[in-house]
Design an enzyme around this catalytic site. Structure first.
Site, PDB file in Angstrom:
ATOM      1  N   TYR A   1      11.940   7.926  15.172  1.00  0.00           N
ATOM      2  CA  TYR A   1      11.786   7.966  13.711  1.00  0.00           C
ATOM      3  C   TYR A   1      12.872   8.848  13.082  1.00  0.00           C
ATOM      4  O   TYR A   1      13.507   8.473  12.087  1.00  0.00           O
ATOM      5  CB  TYR A   1      10.388   8.502  13.401  1.00  0.00           C
ATOM      6  CG  TYR A   1       9.996   8.489  11.938  1.00  0.00           C
ATOM      7  CD1 TYR A   1       9.622   7.308  11.301  1.00  0.00           C
ATOM      8  CD2 TYR A   1       9.968   9.667  11.197  1.00  0.00           C
ATOM      9  CE1 TYR A   1       9.242   7.298   9.968  1.00  0.00           C
ATOM     10  CE2 TYR A   1       9.592   9.685   9.871  1.00  0.00           C
ATOM     11  CZ  TYR A   1       9.227   8.496   9.257  1.00  0.00           C
ATOM     12  OH  TYR A   1       8.854   8.503   7.935  1.00  0.00           O
TER      13      TYR A   1
ATOM     14  N   ARG B   1       0.840  -1.198   0.000  1.00  0.00           N
ATOM     15  CA  ARG B   1       0.000   0.000   0.000  1.00  0.00           C
ATOM     16  C   ARG B   1       0.883   1.259   0.000  1.00  0.00           C
ATOM     17  O   ARG B   1       2.115   1.159   0.033  1.00  0.00           O
ATOM     18  CB  ARG B   1      -0.909   0.016   1.225  1.00  0.00           C
ATOM     19  CG  ARG B   1      -0.137   0.211   2.510  1.00  0.00           C
ATOM     20  CD  ARG B   1      -1.073   0.315   3.692  1.00  0.00           C
ATOM     21  NE  ARG B   1      -0.419   0.989   4.791  1.00  0.00           N
ATOM     22  CZ  ARG B   1      -0.662   0.740   6.071  1.00  0.00           C
ATOM     23  NH1 ARG B   1      -1.543  -0.179   6.405  1.00  0.00           N
ATOM     24  NH2 ARG B   1      -0.046   1.420   7.008  1.00  0.00           N
TER      25      ARG B   1
HETATM   26  P1  NAI Z   1       2.419   3.022   5.031  1.00  0.00           P
HETATM   27  O1  NAI Z   1       2.276   2.779   6.479  1.00  0.00           O
HETATM   28  O2  NAI Z   1       1.205   3.409   4.240  1.00  0.00           O
HETATM   29  O3  NAI Z   1       3.059   1.745   4.310  1.00  0.00           O
HETATM   30  C1  NAI Z   1       4.180   1.085   4.853  1.00  0.00           C
HETATM   31  C2  NAI Z   1       4.174  -0.342   4.365  1.00  0.00           C
HETATM   32  O4  NAI Z   1       5.309  -0.981   4.957  1.00  0.00           O
HETATM   33  C3  NAI Z   1       2.925  -1.118   4.828  1.00  0.00           C
HETATM   34  O5  NAI Z   1       2.397  -1.858   3.758  1.00  0.00           O
HETATM   35  C4  NAI Z   1       3.476  -2.017   5.926  1.00  0.00           C
HETATM   36  O6  NAI Z   1       2.752  -3.232   6.087  1.00  0.00           O
HETATM   37  C5  NAI Z   1       4.899  -2.243   5.450  1.00  0.00           C
HETATM   38  N1  NAI Z   1       5.773  -2.688   6.555  1.00  0.00           N
HETATM   39  C6  NAI Z   1       5.833  -2.151   7.806  1.00  0.00           C
HETATM   40  N2  NAI Z   1       6.684  -2.867   8.550  1.00  0.00           N
HETATM   41  C7  NAI Z   1       7.168  -3.863   7.770  1.00  0.00           C
HETATM   42  C8  NAI Z   1       8.058  -4.940   7.985  1.00  0.00           C
HETATM   43  N3  NAI Z   1       8.619  -5.141   9.176  1.00  0.00           N
HETATM   44  N4  NAI Z   1       8.325  -5.774   6.956  1.00  0.00           N
HETATM   45  C9  NAI Z   1       7.753  -5.600   5.756  1.00  0.00           C
HETATM   46  N5  NAI Z   1       6.882  -4.605   5.491  1.00  0.00           N
HETATM   47  C10 NAI Z   1       6.583  -3.742   6.496  1.00  0.00           C
HETATM   48  O7  NAI Z   1       3.584   4.121   4.897  1.00  0.00           O
HETATM   49  P2  NAI Z   1       3.887   5.174   3.721  1.00  0.00           P
HETATM   50  O8  NAI Z   1       3.310   6.481   4.096  1.00  0.00           O
HETATM   51  O9  NAI Z   1       3.551   4.596   2.407  1.00  0.00           O
HETATM   52  O10 NAI Z   1       5.476   5.329   3.887  1.00  0.00           O
HETATM   53  C11 NAI Z   1       6.398   4.564   3.128  1.00  0.00           C
HETATM   54  C12 NAI Z   1       7.804   4.989   3.512  1.00  0.00           C
HETATM   55  O11 NAI Z   1       7.947   6.404   3.307  1.00  0.00           O
HETATM   56  C13 NAI Z   1       8.151   4.748   4.968  1.00  0.00           C
HETATM   57  O12 NAI Z   1       9.501   4.367   5.080  1.00  0.00           O
HETATM   58  C14 NAI Z   1       7.933   6.101   5.611  1.00  0.00           C
HETATM   59  O13 NAI Z   1       8.681   6.249   6.771  1.00  0.00           O
HETATM   60  C15 NAI Z   1       8.406   7.016   4.506  1.00  0.00           C
HETATM   61  N6  NAI Z   1       7.885   8.374   4.579  1.00  0.00           N
HETATM   62  C16 NAI Z   1       6.549   8.650   4.424  1.00  0.00           C
HETATM   63  C17 NAI Z   1       6.081   9.962   4.476  1.00  0.00           C
HETATM   64  C18 NAI Z   1       4.634  10.313   4.278  1.00  0.00           C
HETATM   65  O14 NAI Z   1       4.313  11.510   4.278  1.00  0.00           O
HETATM   66  N7  NAI Z   1       3.727   9.373   4.076  1.00  0.00           N
HETATM   67  C19 NAI Z   1       7.010  11.059   4.740  1.00  0.00           C
HETATM   68  C20 NAI Z   1       8.378  10.668   4.885  1.00  0.00           C
HETATM   69  C21 NAI Z   1       8.790   9.366   4.791  1.00  0.00           C
END
Ligand code: NAI
Length: 467
Positions: free
Chosen positions: A372, A239
């Site tokens: 974080y 996702r």
């Molecule tokens: P999200 O929470 O929507 O998606 C993260 C995905 O990683 C999920 O599908 C989850 O199941 C998976 N995941 C979590 N732990 C895991 C593990 N141990 N093993 C395998 N998969 C795992 O997060 P989003 O917003 O898509 O963020 C993606 C990346 O971007 C992250 O690293 C986040 O820190 C980074 N990020 C996001 C920002 C935002 O504004 N949404 C801003 C800055 C960085």
């Protein structure tokens, strides 16, 4: 989540009201679509500080934008046609097609030859007359030289370009972006220039990107399907941003392996099926995660995207050790472990690309996010240290994207007022979309991006955080 304020300011009454109240005026950004893959208009190629020795013209011609050329203060003549006047020139493209009396869609200012303060005035002279006319969602790309350790005058004025670019980015408005590329070889920077001069870089502004010398030949590049025949693994791809990255890499021809935790198996399979890829359910914090990925992909992989990440926010005084360690484990330790294991096993093929995901919270710091912020700053440290060795020993580049406020489930859960502040506190006055991070990742994963190594590129609309 829909940005209702952005929709409102796109209407005439909305524009009128918000302008009267002195509120932010975000412009709807032009993003890549199959129907509109490039910027709409011509490219103005300017020079400051005298001829630089870069062979830029053929590279700029290949961006597909009709090009007009000029030197500081004058925009006459063109190698692709003619331009009359710098603010509203009529440019004739290579085909002789008139592109209209509008301003440029992009300006590239070659300032690599600027070596002293007098020559720096030519940057002003070149851009002052044209900047107003740059089209909405247009691009200004300034080219700089690496800082010369033996010449503090050159270093001073080349560093000055950073302050210049970041300041112009903050004032230019109308969805226009301003970035600086430091380079020594135009052809080595082709993938970077194509990216920055396209709608794919819509949310990248105020960045300084270093491009090294050409690393031998990467072979012929298919610019439409650059990842055809390559395998890309994206962690956390069931996702959010990871799903968008998987989708974009698949659009560029890669076979994508969608990795996510067992609880997200159904979503991972759905994404993989939609993209013609495969799903791998695995908790990336497992001690043997690298070995299991290598076993799953016996022929190796070309692109490794560390995207999985979690937040467990609390101020340090209230943060139990478990919240600290879970975030550090997913966001940093597992990235280090799997990278080490896959490189040690030779699972990443020569020409491979590693792109990790940092965050502006790691670069700027954020209250309630000591865990974080530490983890994401750690990602930047990993990239900077490993990049030269990974390239020398394995032929693999290592870079990071650092997203700002991106419209995802994670940010939709943020309380309303904090969310609104996060959205507006950047030069583009809006949040980015997952596809903005995905396109930036795809540029770093591109076979022609071998000279981009050790970079941490923010995808944040030039967020005020940590600016
Ligand atoms: P999200 O929470 O929507 O998606 C993260 C995905 O990683 C999920 O599908 C989850 O199941 C998976 N995941 C979590 N732990 C895991 C593990 N141990 N093993 C395998 N998969 C795992 O997060 P989003 O917003 O898509 O963020 C993606 C990346 O971007 C992250 O690293 C986040 O820190 C980074 N990020 C996001 C920002 C935002 O504004 N949404 C801003 C800055 C960085």
């Amino acid at each position: 989540m829909a940005d209702r304020y952005l929709s409102f300011t796109a209407t005439a009454p909305g524009r009128f009201l918000t302008a009267r109240l002195g509120l932010p005026q975000p412009a709807a950004l032009t993003r890549w679509t199959a129907e509109r893959p490039s910027l709409d208009g011509h490219l103005l190629h300017l020079t400051a500080g005298g001829p630089s020795g870069l062979d830029l013209a053929p590279v700029l011609a290949r961006t597909g934008l009709p090009t007009a050329t000029g030197t500081a203060g004058s925009t006459t003549g063109s190698d692709a046609g003619t331009t009359t006047g710098s603010d509203a020139g009529t440019t004739t493209g290579p085909t002789g097609r008139a592109t209209g009396p509008t301003g440029p869609a992009a300006v590239v200012l070659d300032a690599t030859g600027v070596r002293d303060v007098d020559a720096l005035a030519e940057v002003h002279a070149a851009l002052h007359p044209v900047v107003r006319s740059v089209a909405a969602s247009g691009r200004v790309v300034v080219l700089g030289a690496p800082l010369d350790a033996r010449d503090h005058h050159q270093a001073a004025v080349q560093q000055a370009l950073e302050g210049f670019v970041r300041s112009l980015g903050k004032e230019i408005g109308r969805g226009r972006t301003v970035n600086l590329v430091r380079l020594t070889d135009a052809s080595a920077a082709e993938s970077t220039l194509r990216f920055l001069l396209s709608p794919r870089s819509a949310y990248v502004s105020g960045q300084v990107i270093g491009v090294g010398a050409a690393e031998g030949s990467d072979g012929p590049v298919d610019w439409d399907l650059p990842l055809a025949g390559r395998t890309a693994l994206v962690t956390g791809a069931a996702r959010g941003i990871g799903e968008a990255v998987a989708e974009t890499l698949a659009r560029y021809g890669a076979h994508v392996v969608v990795l996510d935790v067992p609880q997200a198996a159904q979503d991972a399979r759905r994404v993989a099926a939609r993209l013609g890829g495969s799903a791998l359910t695995l908790d990336i914090t497992a001690a043997d995660a690298g070995e299991r990925i290598a076993a799953e992909l016996p022929d190796g992989l070309d692109v490794l995207i560390h995207n999985a990440g979690i937040t467990r926010d609390r101020r340090l005084v209230n943060m139990p050790a478990e919240r600290w360690s879970s975030v550090l484990d997913v966001n940093l330790a597992s990235v280090l472990r799997t990278t080490d294991a896959l490189l040690a096993k030779g699972a990443l093929r020569t020409g491979g690309r590693i792109v990790a995901t940092a965050s502006i919270a790691g670069l700027a710091g954020n209250a309630g996010q000591t865990n974080y912020g530490a983890s994401k700053a750690g990602v930047a440290g990993l990239v900077r240290s490993l990049a030269p060795r990974a390239l020398a020993e394995h032929g693999v580049t290592v870079n990071a994207v650092a997203p700002g406020f991106i419209e995802t489930r994670m940010t939709a859960a943020v309380p309303l007022f904090i969310r609104e502040a996060g959205r507006r506190m950047n030069s583009l006055a809006q949040g980015g979309l997952p596809v903005d991070v995905a396109e930036t990742t795809a540029w770093l994963a591109h076979p022609a991006s071998g000279s981009v190594n050790g970079q941490v590129v923010r995808v944040c609309g030039q967020s005020l955080l940590g600016a």
